[in-house]
Scaffold this motif. Sequence first.
Motif, PDB file in Angstrom:
ATOM      1  N   ARG B  82      22.691 -22.033  16.626  1.00  0.00           N
ATOM      2  CA  ARG B  82      22.586 -20.987  17.649  1.00  0.00           C
ATOM      3  C   ARG B  82      21.507 -19.970  17.296  1.00  0.00           C
ATOM      4  NH1 ARG B  82      28.996 -20.014  19.013  1.00  0.00           N
ATOM      5  NH2 ARG B  82      29.392 -22.193  19.499  1.00  0.00           N
ATOM      6  N   LYS B  83      21.189 -19.923  15.984  1.00  0.00           N
ATOM      7  CA  LYS B  83      20.164 -18.968  15.547  1.00  0.00           C
ATOM      8  C   LYS B  83      18.791 -19.614  15.482  1.00  0.00           C
ATOM      9  CE  LYS B  83      23.352 -16.066  13.000  1.00  0.00           C
ATOM     10  NZ  LYS B  83      23.771 -15.573  11.710  1.00  0.00           N
ATOM     11  N   ILE B  84      18.772 -20.924  15.748  1.00  0.00           N
ATOM     12  CA  ILE B  84      17.497 -21.656  15.726  1.00  0.00           C
ATOM     13  C   ILE B  84      17.236 -22.196  17.129  1.00  0.00           C
ATOM     14  CG2 ILE B  84      16.273 -23.646  14.744  1.00  0.00           C
ATOM     15  CD1 ILE B  84      18.168 -23.548  12.366  1.00  0.00           C
ATOM     16  N   LEU B 157      16.890 -19.009  24.732  1.00  0.00           N
ATOM     17  CA  LEU B 157      17.996 -18.362  25.450  1.00  0.00           C
ATOM     18  C   LEU B 157      18.746 -17.344  24.606  1.00  0.00           C
ATOM     19  CD1 LEU B 157      19.775 -21.159  27.511  1.00  0.00           C
ATOM     20  CD2 LEU B 157      18.967 -18.983  28.393  1.00  0.00           C
ATOM     21  N   ASN B 158      19.077 -17.739  23.389  1.00  0.00           N
ATOM     22  CA  ASN B 158      19.899 -16.870  22.536  1.00  0.00           C
ATOM     23  C   ASN B 158      19.067 -16.020  21.583  1.00  0.00           C
ATOM     24  OD1 ASN B 158      22.636 -17.183  23.327  1.00  0.00           O
ATOM     25  ND2 ASN B 158      22.576 -19.282  22.549  1.00  0.00           N
ATOM     26  N   LYS B 159      17.814 -15.782  21.978  1.00  0.00           N
ATOM     27  CA  LYS B 159      16.890 -14.979  21.161  1.00  0.00           C
ATOM     28  C   LYS B 159      16.952 -15.412  19.693  1.00  0.00           C
ATOM     29  CE  LYS B 159      17.212 -11.153  24.348  1.00  0.00           C
ATOM     30  NZ  LYS B 159      17.819  -9.882  24.677  1.00  0.00           N
ATOM     31  N   PRO B 160      16.526 -16.647  19.407  1.00  0.00           N
ATOM     32  CA  PRO B 160      16.658 -17.162  18.040  1.00  0.00           C
ATOM     33  C   PRO B 160      15.692 -16.451  17.092  1.00  0.00           C
ATOM     34  CG  PRO B 160      15.352 -18.666  19.324  1.00  0.00           C
ATOM     35  CD  PRO B 160      15.821 -17.610  20.277  1.00  0.00           C
ATOM     36  N   ILE B 187       5.896 -16.174  22.494  1.00  0.00           N
ATOM     37  CA  ILE B 187       7.250 -15.950  21.942  1.00  0.00           C
ATOM     38  C   ILE B 187       7.132 -15.411  20.515  1.00  0.00           C
ATOM     39  CG2 ILE B 187       9.373 -17.153  21.215  1.00  0.00           C
ATOM     40  CD1 ILE B 187       8.743 -19.114  23.619  1.00  0.00           C
ATOM     41  N   ASN B 188       6.170 -15.934  19.764  1.00  0.00           N
ATOM     42  CA  ASN B 188       5.946 -15.497  18.382  1.00  0.00           C
ATOM     43  C   ASN B 188       5.586 -14.014  18.328  1.00  0.00           C
ATOM     44  OD1 ASN B 188       3.358 -15.462  16.144  1.00  0.00           O
ATOM     45  ND2 ASN B 188       5.401 -16.009  15.444  1.00  0.00           N
ATOM     46  N   LEU B 189       4.869 -13.556  19.358  1.00  0.00           N
ATOM     47  CA  LEU B 189       4.450 -12.148  19.381  1.00  0.00           C
ATOM     48  C   LEU B 189       5.642 -11.192  19.482  1.00  0.00           C
ATOM     49  CD1 LEU B 189       1.233 -12.246  21.616  1.00  0.00           C
ATOM     50  CD2 LEU B 189       1.390 -11.858  19.150  1.00  0.00           C
ATOM     51  N   THR B 190       6.777 -11.725  19.985  1.00  0.00           N
ATOM     52  CA  THR B 190       7.973 -10.864  20.081  1.00  0.00           C
ATOM     53  C   THR B 190       8.722 -10.809  18.747  1.00  0.00           C
ATOM     54  OG1 THR B 190       9.364 -12.697  20.784  1.00  0.00           O
ATOM     55  CG2 THR B 190       8.268 -11.446  22.538  1.00  0.00           C
ATOM     56  N   GLY B 191       8.178 -11.487  17.717  1.00  0.00           N
ATOM     57  CA  GLY B 191       8.792 -11.404  16.392  1.00  0.00           C
ATOM     58  C   GLY B 191       9.505 -12.669  15.959  1.00  0.00           C
TER      59      GLY B 191
END
Lengths: 292, 227
Positions: B82-84, B157-160, B187-191
């Motif tokens: 869920r974290k990946i 979806l779950n902001k991994p 997506i990478n730019l959001t951290g």
Amino acid sequence: MNKSKNKTLNRKIISSSASVIISLSLVLFVVGLLSLALINAQKLSNYIKENIGFSIMLKENTNQFEVKKFNKSVDAMPFTKSTTFVSKDAATSELESDLGEEFVDFLGFNPILASIDVKLNPDYSNNDSLSVISNNLIKNSLVHEIYYQKNLISRINNNVKKLSLFLITFCIILFFIAFALINNTIRLSVYSKRFLIKTMRLVGAQNSFIQKPFILDGLYQGMYSAIFAIFMLMGSIQLVQAETASLLNITDLKIIGLVFILIFIIGIILSSLSTYFAVKKFINVSESELYN
Amino acid sequence: MNNQIIKLEGVSIDHLDHNVLDNINLSIKKGEFTYLIGDTGSGKTSLVKSLYAEIKVSAGNINIINYNLNKITKKDIPMLRRKIGIVFQDFQLLTDRTIRENLEFVLKSTGWKNKKDIDLRIDQVLKKVHLKDSKEKMPYQLSGGEQQRAAIARAILNKPEIILADEPTGNLDPYISQKIIDLLKEINLTGTTVLIATHDYEVIKNNKSRIIKCSNKNLQEISIEEL
């Protein structure tokens, strides 16, 4: 929104695997027929045994009143299913019609005796009981002779035993085949979705979350199949009812109801359990095993 | 672990009883964008699979997002995943349902209950991958690029904390491949940390970043010039 709901519904109906429901219905139908056959096996055996009987040959010139009294006393005995009094004249004319000639004129006397034909209750339809019954009845002053076919009775009893054993063995084997078929059909259906199960695992779904919709589907499939099987059984009962009304108990609503409930429960439990184990298996297999 | 989101120490990985990576070390920091390259059969996919606990390592220590994968239990694997966010070459969407239902499945399976929140989150990620109009389409009604974007939407979806993408452009033409990489960079730019296993060198040349090469059962950091 409605369009999308309809699409979803159509897809769900198709994906509920009509083939699984058809297979399950047929297997449950066979299970239902076997259950009816098993429940009626005792009735069938009794039906055959109730046709076993003996004849009490009465002495010449017996008092009609005493014969009637004796007949009533035999009727009341626990081994008696039914009795029929055959008078000397009736027995003579029956034999003459069988032979096609008037043997009394030919012999110059009538050797035929009046008799009471006794049909036995199933529990007494064996040579041991008949021997005891015969020994007791022969003591009566009205009785000339007790007549029964020892060999035929023992053969009938042996055949009924063999038939019952065969029927029970056959039913047990067929029950196992039915269960194996249901399990296999569901396993195949789940097998076709093994890659979906794998994807569900990869996105982080827990086992119980993956299993739940499959088990629910299995439950519904079992339910629909049981309903179809019950309809087929009802049709079959209607078809054979007229032919077997005196032989089988298929007009007994309690027995029919019991079989229908049994089919319903077996359908739901087997379908859900098979689905549970099949999904569990594919949740736990490694990726390389998925391709085997 | 500190700032490290992935740390491998002396790790060996076998695939079908054949050793593909031997005694490797790797460390990836939070927020990094890393390419994992190598020839077919060099162990890229095996390494990615070991990171989401699909295969066990035969030796060494492997840590990801504070999970020690040597000690992880079967029960904890869904929590880790869920974290990946995982993106595959063959998309691996649930083919029996629409894109919205695919995303809904992930949210519900990870504990989302409120219908409004679910719908809102689905709209957000689909907007991000420019697939809002394809919400009610079945996967087979989408092109390869669209399906991969749907897979990326599912992954975020779950902001991994990390996205593992195994050959995400493998089935796509160069133009669509660039779009997918652009999306992953966004997506990478959001951290979010991104690790892409690929052998698409054109994509790497056009989007310079850290490169780790799998070869001879080993890992080696190389520069863009060494490609």
